[in-house]
Design a protein around this motif. Structure first.
Motif, PDB file in Angstrom:
ATOM      1  N   LYS A 130       1.630  11.935  -3.999  1.00  0.00           N
ATOM      2  CA  LYS A 130       0.314  11.316  -4.057  1.00  0.00           C
ATOM      3  C   LYS A 130       0.314  10.043  -3.229  1.00  0.00           C
ATOM      4  O   LYS A 130       1.259   9.294  -3.228  1.00  0.00           O
ATOM      5  CB  LYS A 130      -0.052  10.949  -5.506  1.00  0.00           C
ATOM      6  N   LYS A 131      -0.775   9.793  -2.563  1.00  0.00           N
ATOM      7  CA  LYS A 131      -0.943   8.549  -1.816  1.00  0.00           C
ATOM      8  C   LYS A 131      -1.488   7.494  -2.762  1.00  0.00           C
ATOM      9  O   LYS A 131      -2.224   7.788  -3.686  1.00  0.00           O
ATOM     10  CB  LYS A 131      -1.943   8.749  -0.663  1.00  0.00           C
ATOM     11  N   GLU A 132      -1.168   6.243  -2.481  1.00  0.00           N
ATOM     12  CA  GLU A 132      -1.636   5.142  -3.309  1.00  0.00           C
ATOM     13  C   GLU A 132      -3.029   4.724  -2.851  1.00  0.00           C
ATOM     14  O   GLU A 132      -3.269   4.485  -1.687  1.00  0.00           O
ATOM     15  CB  GLU A 132      -0.676   3.956  -3.206  1.00  0.00           C
ATOM     16  N   GLU A 133      -3.959   4.681  -3.775  1.00  0.00           N
ATOM     17  CA  GLU A 133      -5.317   4.259  -3.466  1.00  0.00           C
ATOM     18  C   GLU A 133      -5.483   2.788  -3.795  1.00  0.00           C
ATOM     19  O   GLU A 133      -4.802   2.246  -4.647  1.00  0.00           O
ATOM     20  CB  GLU A 133      -6.325   5.048  -4.304  1.00  0.00           C
ATOM     21  N   ASN A 134      -6.417   2.138  -3.132  1.00  0.00           N
ATOM     22  CA  ASN A 134      -6.729   0.754  -3.459  1.00  0.00           C
ATOM     23  C   ASN A 134      -7.536   0.733  -4.738  1.00  0.00           C
ATOM     24  O   ASN A 134      -8.505   1.455  -4.889  1.00  0.00           O
ATOM     25  CB  ASN A 134      -7.529   0.098  -2.338  1.00  0.00           C
ATOM     26  N   LYS A 135      -7.154  -0.109  -5.651  1.00  0.00           N
ATOM     27  CA  LYS A 135      -7.854  -0.246  -6.916  1.00  0.00           C
ATOM     28  C   LYS A 135      -8.663  -1.526  -6.905  1.00  0.00           C
ATOM     29  O   LYS A 135      -8.269  -2.514  -6.311  1.00  0.00           O
ATOM     30  CB  LYS A 135      -6.861  -0.296  -8.094  1.00  0.00           C
ATOM     31  N   THR A 136      -9.795  -1.507  -7.603  1.00  0.00           N
ATOM     32  CA  THR A 136     -10.594  -2.714  -7.686  1.00  0.00           C
ATOM     33  C   THR A 136      -9.977  -3.700  -8.674  1.00  0.00           C
ATOM     34  O   THR A 136     -10.153  -4.890  -8.554  1.00  0.00           O
ATOM     35  CB  THR A 136     -12.032  -2.382  -8.127  1.00  0.00           C
ATOM     36  N   GLU A 137      -9.240  -3.188  -9.656  1.00  0.00           N
ATOM     37  CA  GLU A 137      -8.584  -4.049 -10.633  1.00  0.00           C
ATOM     38  C   GLU A 137      -7.251  -4.532 -10.068  1.00  0.00           C
ATOM     39  O   GLU A 137      -6.407  -3.756  -9.658  1.00  0.00           O
ATOM     40  CB  GLU A 137      -8.327  -3.259 -11.918  1.00  0.00           C
TER      41      GLU A 137
ATOM     42  N   LYS B 117       9.731   5.529  -4.576  1.00  0.00           N
ATOM     43  CA  LYS B 117       9.795   4.386  -3.653  1.00  0.00           C
ATOM     44  C   LYS B 117       8.483   3.604  -3.669  1.00  0.00           C
ATOM     45  O   LYS B 117       8.491   2.374  -3.604  1.00  0.00           O
ATOM     46  CB  LYS B 117      10.114   4.884  -2.238  1.00  0.00           C
ATOM     47  N   THR B 118       7.356   4.288  -3.771  1.00  0.00           N
ATOM     48  CA  THR B 118       6.056   3.611  -3.827  1.00  0.00           C
ATOM     49  C   THR B 118       5.953   2.745  -5.069  1.00  0.00           C
ATOM     50  O   THR B 118       5.518   1.590  -5.006  1.00  0.00           O
ATOM     51  CB  THR B 118       4.910   4.647  -3.809  1.00  0.00           C
ATOM     52  N   ILE B 119       6.365   3.284  -6.215  1.00  0.00           N
ATOM     53  CA  ILE B 119       6.333   2.518  -7.464  1.00  0.00           C
ATOM     54  C   ILE B 119       7.281   1.332  -7.380  1.00  0.00           C
ATOM     55  O   ILE B 119       6.932   0.215  -7.763  1.00  0.00           O
ATOM     56  CB  ILE B 119       6.677   3.420  -8.669  1.00  0.00           C
ATOM     57  N   GLU B 120       8.483   1.561  -6.865  1.00  0.00           N
ATOM     58  CA  GLU B 120       9.470   0.488  -6.737  1.00  0.00           C
ATOM     59  C   GLU B 120       8.949  -0.635  -5.832  1.00  0.00           C
ATOM     60  O   GLU B 120       9.078  -1.815  -6.160  1.00  0.00           O
ATOM     61  CB  GLU B 120      10.770   1.058  -6.168  1.00  0.00           C
ATOM     62  N   ASP B 121       8.347  -0.272  -4.712  1.00  0.00           N
ATOM     63  CA  ASP B 121       7.790  -1.283  -3.800  1.00  0.00           C
ATOM     64  C   ASP B 121       6.670  -2.077  -4.459  1.00  0.00           C
ATOM     65  O   ASP B 121       6.598  -3.294  -4.326  1.00  0.00           O
ATOM     66  CB  ASP B 121       7.269  -0.632  -2.520  1.00  0.00           C
TER      67      ASP B 121
ATOM     68  N   ALA C 111      -1.368   2.476 -12.740  1.00  0.00           N
ATOM     69  CA  ALA C 111      -2.486   2.351 -11.799  1.00  0.00           C
ATOM     70  C   ALA C 111      -2.116   2.836 -10.398  1.00  0.00           C
ATOM     71  O   ALA C 111      -2.990   3.012  -9.558  1.00  0.00           O
ATOM     72  CB  ALA C 111      -2.963   0.905 -11.741  1.00  0.00           C
ATOM     73  N   THR C 112      -0.837   3.060 -10.155  1.00  0.00           N
ATOM     74  CA  THR C 112      -0.390   3.534  -8.848  1.00  0.00           C
ATOM     75  C   THR C 112      -0.941   4.939  -8.612  1.00  0.00           C
ATOM     76  O   THR C 112      -1.084   5.725  -9.530  1.00  0.00           O
ATOM     77  CB  THR C 112       1.151   3.550  -8.786  1.00  0.00           C
ATOM     78  N   ALA C 113      -1.232   5.244  -7.375  1.00  0.00           N
ATOM     79  CA  ALA C 113      -1.836   6.519  -6.946  1.00  0.00           C
ATOM     80  C   ALA C 113      -3.271   6.589  -7.455  1.00  0.00           C
ATOM     81  O   ALA C 113      -4.030   5.663  -7.245  1.00  0.00           O
ATOM     82  CB  ALA C 113      -0.993   7.709  -7.390  1.00  0.00           C
TER      83      ALA C 113
END
Length: 125
Positions: A21-28, A62-66, A106-108
């Protein structure tokens, strides 16, 4: 034979491309900033937890770790894809365990990853 190789190659590429899954920008915003310098933690704490929903080591773990590593107050974050577990060293004066759980979940798309079995250093003793 060439057609079979071409089809298998296409399936492999498609699987790798769509599996993470790609990480989306969240408003929160969950108390995250880029660290400018490493400062000692006022109230150092270690937290380990289980993460469900990871499908690959590079795109997910890796995305979560970053993301965790960049949070204000986090000293070190390591996500183990094979164990589906994360360990985070952070400053309890700047972050809470709930802040970290919210950041991971909240990731992805906000529905992919679920945190469970949260343990802090004080609970392990």
């Amino acid at each position: 034979m060439r057609i079979t190789k071409a089809i298998l190659s296409l399936v492999l590429v498609a699987t790798l491309f769509f599996s993470c899954k790609k990480e989306e920008n969240k408003t929160e915003v969950v108390k995250e900033t880029v660290k400018k310098e490493a400062t000692p933690a006022v109230q150092p704490e270690t937290m380990t937890f289980h993460i469900e929903g990871m499908t690959c080591a590079v795109g997910c773990a890796k995305t979560i770790e970053d993301k965790l590593s960049k949070m204000y107050g986090v000293q070190k974050a390591v996500v183990y894809f094979d164990k589906k577990q994360a360990t985070v060293n952070f400053d309890l004066d700047k972050l809470t365990t709930d802040d970290i759980v919210k950041a991971v979940e909240a990731t992805a798309d906000g529905k992919t990853y679920k945190v469970s079995e949260v343990k802090t250093g004080s609970e392990k003793k």
